[in-house]
Structure formats: structure tokens, C-alpha cells
Motif scaffolding. Structure first.
Motif, mmCIF file in Angstrom:
data_model
loop_
_atom_site.group_PDB
_atom_site.id
_atom_site.type_symbol
_atom_site.label_atom_id
_atom_site.label_comp_id
_atom_site.label_asym_id
_atom_site.label_seq_id
_atom_site.Cartn_x
_atom_site.Cartn_y
_atom_site.Cartn_z
ATOM 1 N N TRP A 41 29.374 38.962 -5.978
ATOM 2 C CA TRP A 41 27.992 39.113 -6.450
ATOM 3 C C TRP A 41 27.048 38.222 -5.659
ATOM 4 O O TRP A 41 25.982 38.651 -5.237
ATOM 5 C CB TRP A 41 27.896 38.747 -7.940
ATOM 6 C CG TRP A 41 28.428 39.845 -8.794
ATOM 7 C CD1 TRP A 41 29.664 39.916 -9.374
ATOM 8 C CD2 TRP A 41 27.760 41.052 -9.132
ATOM 9 N NE1 TRP A 41 29.803 41.091 -10.048
ATOM 10 C CE2 TRP A 41 28.652 41.810 -9.922
ATOM 11 C CE3 TRP A 41 26.502 41.577 -8.834
ATOM 12 C CZ2 TRP A 41 28.310 43.062 -10.418
ATOM 13 C CZ3 TRP A 41 26.167 42.819 -9.335
ATOM 14 C CH2 TRP A 41 27.072 43.551 -10.122
ATOM 15 N N SER A 42 27.450 36.969 -5.478
ATOM 16 C CA SER A 42 26.519 36.076 -4.767
ATOM 17 C C SER A 42 26.360 36.558 -3.332
ATOM 18 O O SER A 42 25.281 36.446 -2.739
ATOM 19 C CB SER A 42 26.980 34.624 -4.863
ATOM 20 O OG SER A 42 27.711 34.276 -3.732
ATOM 21 N N GLY A 43 27.405 37.170 -2.781
ATOM 22 C CA GLY A 43 27.313 37.719 -1.432
ATOM 23 C C GLY A 43 26.310 38.859 -1.367
ATOM 24 O O GLY A 43 25.524 38.953 -0.420
ATOM 25 N N SER B 210 28.308 35.642 10.361
ATOM 26 C CA SER B 210 28.229 36.557 9.203
ATOM 27 C C SER B 210 29.238 36.209 8.111
ATOM 28 O O SER B 210 29.822 37.101 7.497
ATOM 29 C CB SER B 210 28.461 38.021 9.617
ATOM 30 O OG SER B 210 27.638 38.395 10.669
ATOM 31 N N LEU B 211 29.460 34.919 7.881
ATOM 32 C CA LEU B 211 30.490 34.527 6.909
ATOM 33 C C LEU B 211 29.882 34.087 5.584
ATOM 34 O O LEU B 211 28.719 33.708 5.520
ATOM 35 C CB LEU B 211 31.290 33.350 7.462
ATOM 36 C CG LEU B 211 32.128 33.646 8.692
ATOM 37 C CD1 LEU B 211 32.836 32.378 9.148
ATOM 38 C CD2 LEU B 211 33.149 34.727 8.381
ATOM 39 N N GLY B 212 30.706 34.125 4.541
ATOM 40 C CA GLY B 212 30.319 33.536 3.258
ATOM 41 C C GLY B 212 29.591 34.498 2.339
ATOM 42 O O GLY B 212 29.176 34.112 1.252
ATOM 43 N N ILE C 123 28.508 27.805 0.260
ATOM 44 C CA ILE C 123 29.239 27.796 -1.016
ATOM 45 C C ILE C 123 30.187 29.000 -1.063
ATOM 46 O O ILE C 123 31.349 28.894 -1.453
ATOM 47 C CB ILE C 123 28.269 27.821 -2.220
ATOM 48 C CG1 ILE C 123 27.528 26.482 -2.282
ATOM 49 C CG2 ILE C 123 29.011 28.083 -3.530
ATOM 50 C CD1 ILE C 123 26.580 26.329 -3.444
ATOM 51 N N GLY C 124 29.687 30.161 -0.611
ATOM 52 C CA GLY C 124 30.545 31.353 -0.560
ATOM 53 C C GLY C 124 31.768 31.081 0.309
ATOM 54 O O GLY C 124 32.901 31.389 -0.061
#
Ligand code: PFF
Length: 487
Positions: free
Chosen positions: A92-94, A249-251, A429-430
Motif C-alpha cells: 500500500w505504501s508503495g 526504483s526501489l522501496g 522505509i519501504g
């Protein structure tokens, strides 16, 4: 059956397409300029190796194992590992981060499109640095123009995603990425002739710790505390770490999503190395093309988000066939931005299709419209609206007109606030949670099987990195920021 990439090469190209974009060519040079060069680049490279590489491996393998959108992949993998389903919050946060990032990414990509037309019309020919700056200012201070370009870019993104990830992306990336690389090399060769090359190398590769660790104002002067000492700041470190996530493009599930289309039999290790190296190479080349022009023309490396738009056109205006090369450059940059935009929106679209049963077209139009609306905030930021301007009427409206935003926040506008919040907070954080999940929560035999590294020594190294090194480094930066401890 769920589709897969047609070959290993297409996966690499798509992942490189996601990674290489405005982050490398527009953002990397201007943040390097703002945070003083050498040490910033070192900090960024350090984060790429010790945080980015292991987390990219983790993200691809989670995606490949889950074979769904990030939310559902995390749900399934947490079930498989007997862990709390709340891990799906990561997905979701992503999705939220992806939409927020795309909202301003699209405005900048719109500027790139506008510049390809300006380049082809010969507008940059024989302009002075001031003339070029004027062209940029007149574009960004015209909200209607920016809105039109933002709308065009979002429509093209929606169209490409609606066709399905494989449809447009594979073909676009196969030809355009190598072309962009060649063009950047040509620009670096040109930059060598401008007389600012040595200064640029010095700026980019000579560490100057003061510029990195001590706070400065907009004019580049150091801020002093009551005792006349410089004020220490962790912000540049946080931006460097955030940029490592952003550029790869990570996290936020973009690479997880692409991993989910990946065939079981492919070795992830080699591919990750290729993606990370190409991405870093493009960023460094962009720096080497831009900073010589900055110094040769007496410009300010800390000019901010307009840096590429105020420097490269100078080169195009002065080189033979500059109009043609300039047009090519901005067109290729537009495609690089488009292939990144596709990966920013794909996790949300895939989730709407899987979980809400929407058709691809409908899902894409929905997400695209939401993102388009949020982008309007960035357009106003460029014409000078600050967070203070947004909040003050709200505060007055509820009867608290005497409340003002604190100094830290009042320097932000909608665009810089969203950029900082997503890249420097949400993505790390992700990434931290992805590392913890892959290192501690998933069963060892499932991660080991996913990787199937050829050499027996690579798996333990990776495991050590995602268990200890990457989470520790991300946490260190955060704990320092909130002032829990200092060293
Ligand atoms: N990596 C892209 C760039 O450097 O331009 C931006 C980006 C794409 C960030 C996808 C995050 C993401 F998920």
C-alpha cells in the motif's frame, strides 16, 4: 495465464527502463550541485552498493515468488511464512509513493517534452546563459503551459500502461536506452571541449566534507549557531540515501512488480548487477556532461531543479547540428521518463485489476486521473507558491491565523515537500521493510531457492547484507535525523 517477459534481456531492459530516467539526468546533477559535489557522490555510491544492490535482489525475488501486485504478493508471502498479513501495508505504501512521485515526475517530463520542441525550432542557437535561463523561467512561470504538457505526458503514460506492460515497453526500451547512452557520451565529449571539464571533475570527485555536513542557506553561505559555529545537518545524507532508492526504483514495489513477470529459470544476481551498473553509469555521465557547462559558463551548480534546462541548451546552441542533437536528446529523455512513469503506476493498476476486477483500461484511467490532479500542486510550486501560502489560508479559515509553519517546513513548497517525503522517507522505509522481510521473515529455503546463485558464497553474503548491513544503515540515518543519537 499470466504473461511473462519474452526473454531475460527484456526484463533487464524493462528494469533499466524503470531505473534510468529523470532521476539520473535531471535529479542527480541538481542534487549533487546543491549538496556540494564530491562527498555527496561518495555517499550516494556507498548507498547504491551497500543498500541498493542487496535490496534490489530482495525485491526482484519477492516479486518473482509472489507473482502478483505488491499488495497481494506481500499478503501471499506473509501467509506462506506464517507472518502477520499487515506486511501487505508495504504494498500500500508503495502504491501511494508511486502515485505521489509520478505526480511531479510527469510535470518535469512535460518540461522535457516542451524542450524537445524548443530545441528543434532552433530557439537555443547562439543564446547566452541569461537568454537560456529566460527561456526556462518563461516556461515554468506559466502554469497553463505546464498543465498542458503535464496532461499530455499523463495521457501518454495512461495509454502505454493500458496497452499492457509488454506491449509498448519492450520495444521502446530495446532501441531507446542504448541510443540515450550513446548521446550522453557525445555530450560528455563535447563538454570536454568547453574548458570547464577539470573544474567539473574536481567538483564531482574531490570530497569537501564541510559542504556536505554543514547547513547552508540559499546563497551557499554557512548557517551559524549562537556560538558562531557551523550547524551540522544530516539532510544531505538522507537525500543521498533517498536518491539511491529513487534512482534504482526501489522501496515502492515497482521492481517487485517487474520481478513478478519474470520467468523461474533466470538468475537474478547477474541481472541485478547489470541494472545497477548501467543506472550508475548513466547518472555519472549526466554529471560529466552538465557540470563542465556549469563551470565554463560561470553558472551556479546549486541552481536547483532547472539545472539541466539551463545548461544543456547552451551546449546545443553552440555545437554544430546542435538543434538536431538537442531534439534527439530531449526526445530520448522523454522516452526514458515514460518507461519510468509506467513502472511508477503499474503496481496500483495491477492491484485494481487483481483485487477489484477492473479492466486494465479503466484501472489505468482511474489512477492516471488521481495522479494528474495531485500534479497540479507541483505546477503551482514552480510559479512560486510555498507550503506557507497553502497552509496560511487554511489556518486562518479555522481561526488560527497566528500559527505559522516552522522554519524547517516553510522552505518547502508542494513539489519539494512531496519529493523529500517520498524519496527520502517513504522509499527508504519501504526498502528497510523489504530487507527485513526477505532476511528475517521468509523461510531461508524459499529465498535460497529463488536466488539459485551459481556460486555458493553469494547467498550468505546477500543474507548478511539484508539482515544486518542495509537495515542498520537505513536506521542509522533515520535515528540521527530524529536526533535520538548523534555521532
Ligand atoms: N528510477 C526512476 C528515475 O531515476 O528516474 C524514478 C522511479 C521510477 C522511482 C520508479 C521509483 C520508481 F518506483
Amino acid at each position: 495465464m499470466r504473461h511473462e517477459w519474452s526473454s531475460q534481456l527484456t526484463f533487464i531492459l524493462a528494469a533499466v527502463g524503470s531505473a534510468v530516467g529523470l532521476g539520473n539526468i535531471w535529479k542527480f546533477p541538481y542534487i549533487t550541485g546543491e549538496y556540494g559535489g564530491g562527498v555527496f557522490i561518495l555517499a550516494y555510491l556507498f548507498c547504491i552498493c551497500l543498500i541498493g544492490l542487496p535490496i534490489m535482489l530482495a525485491e526482484i525475488s519477492l516479486g518473482r515468488r509472489g507473482k502478483q501486485s505488491p499488495v497481494n504478493t506481500m499478503l501471499q508471502l506473509s501467509q506462506e511464512a506464517g507472518a502477520n498479513p499487515a506486511w501487505s501495508l508495504l504494498g500500500w505504501s508503495g502504491m501511494v509513493a508511486g502515485c505521489l512521485i509520478l505526480s511531479y515526475y510527469s510535470v518535469i517530463a512535460g518540461e522535457v517534452m516542451a524542450y524537445s520542441f524548443r530545441a528543434s525550432s532552433g530557439m537555443f542557437n547562439h543564446q547566452t546563459a541569461d537568454g537560456i535561463k529566460g527561456i526556462y523561467t518563461s516556461l515554468v512561470s506559466d502554469p497553463e503551459k505546464l498543465l498542458a504538457w503535464h496532461t499530455i505526458f499523463m495521457s501518454l503514460t495512461v495509454l502505454s500502461v493500458a496497452k499492457g506492460v509488454r506491449g509498448g515497453l519492450e520495444k521502446t526500451v530495446t532501441f531507446l536506452m542504448p541510443a540515450l547512452l550513446v548521446l550522453l557520451i557525445i555530450l560528455v565529449l563535447y563538454a570536454r571541449t568547453t574548458g570547464g571539464f577539470e573544474q567539473a571533475i574536481d567538483f564531482m570527485f574531490t570530497p569537501d566534507t564541510d559542504k556536505f555536513f554543514y547547513a547552508r542557506n540559499d546563497l551557499g553561505n554557512y548557517l551559524m549557531d549562537a556560538n558562531g559555529d557551523k550547524i551540522f545537518t544530516w539532510e544531505p545524507m538522507m537525500v543521498a540515501m533517498g536518491h539511491a532508492f529513487f534512482t534504482l526504483s526501489l522501496g515502492m514495489g515497482a521492481i517487485m512488480m517487474y520481478g513478478s513477470y519474470l520467468n523461474r529459470h533466470v538468475s537474478i544476481g547477474k541481472m541485478t548487477l547489470i541494472i545497477v551498473s548501467l543506472d550508475t553509469l548513466v547518472a555519472l555521465l549526466a554529471g560529466l556532461a552538465i557540470f563542465p557547462l556549469v563551470f565554463a559558463n560561470g553558472l551556479n551548480p546549486a541552481a536547483g531543479p532547472g539545472l539541466i534546462f539551463e545548461t544543456l541548451p547552451l551546449a546545443f546552441g553552440n555545437m554544430t547540428d546542435g538543434a538536431l542533437i538537442g531534439t534527439f536528446f530531449f526526445v530520448l529523455l522523454f522516452f526514458a521518463a515514460l518507461s519510468s512513469a509506467i513502472s511508477l503506476i503499474e503496481p496500483s493498476v495491477a492491484w485494481l485489476i487483481e483485487s477489484k476486477g477492473l479492466r486494465r483500461i479503466k484501472a489505468t484511467v482511474w489512477v492516471g486521473t488521481v495522479v494528474w490532479f495531485i500534479g497540479i500542486g507541483t505546477i503551482f510550486s514552480f510559479s512560486g507558491t510555498t507550503l506557507q501560502d497553502i497552509f496560511q489560508p487554511l489556518f486562518s479559515w479555522v481561526g488560527f491565523e497566528h500559527i505559522e509553519l516552522s522554519q524547517t517546513f516553510s522552505k518547502y513548497n508542494f513539489f519539494t515537500a512531496i519529493d523529500f517525503f517520498t524519496a527520502s522517507i517513504m522509499l527508504p522505509i519501504g526498502g528497510l521493510l523489504i530487507a527485513v522481510f526477505a532476511g528475517w521473515v521468509m523461510h531461508q529455503d524459499s529465498t535460497e531457492r529463488e536466488f539459485s546463485f551459481r556460486s555458493r558464497h553469494v547467498y550468505p553474503v546477500w543474507q548478511f547484507m539484508v539482515r544486518y548491513v542495509s537495515p542498520f544503515l537505513v536506521l542509522m540515518v533515520f535515528l540521527n535525523i530524529i536526533g535520538i543519537f548523534k555521532f
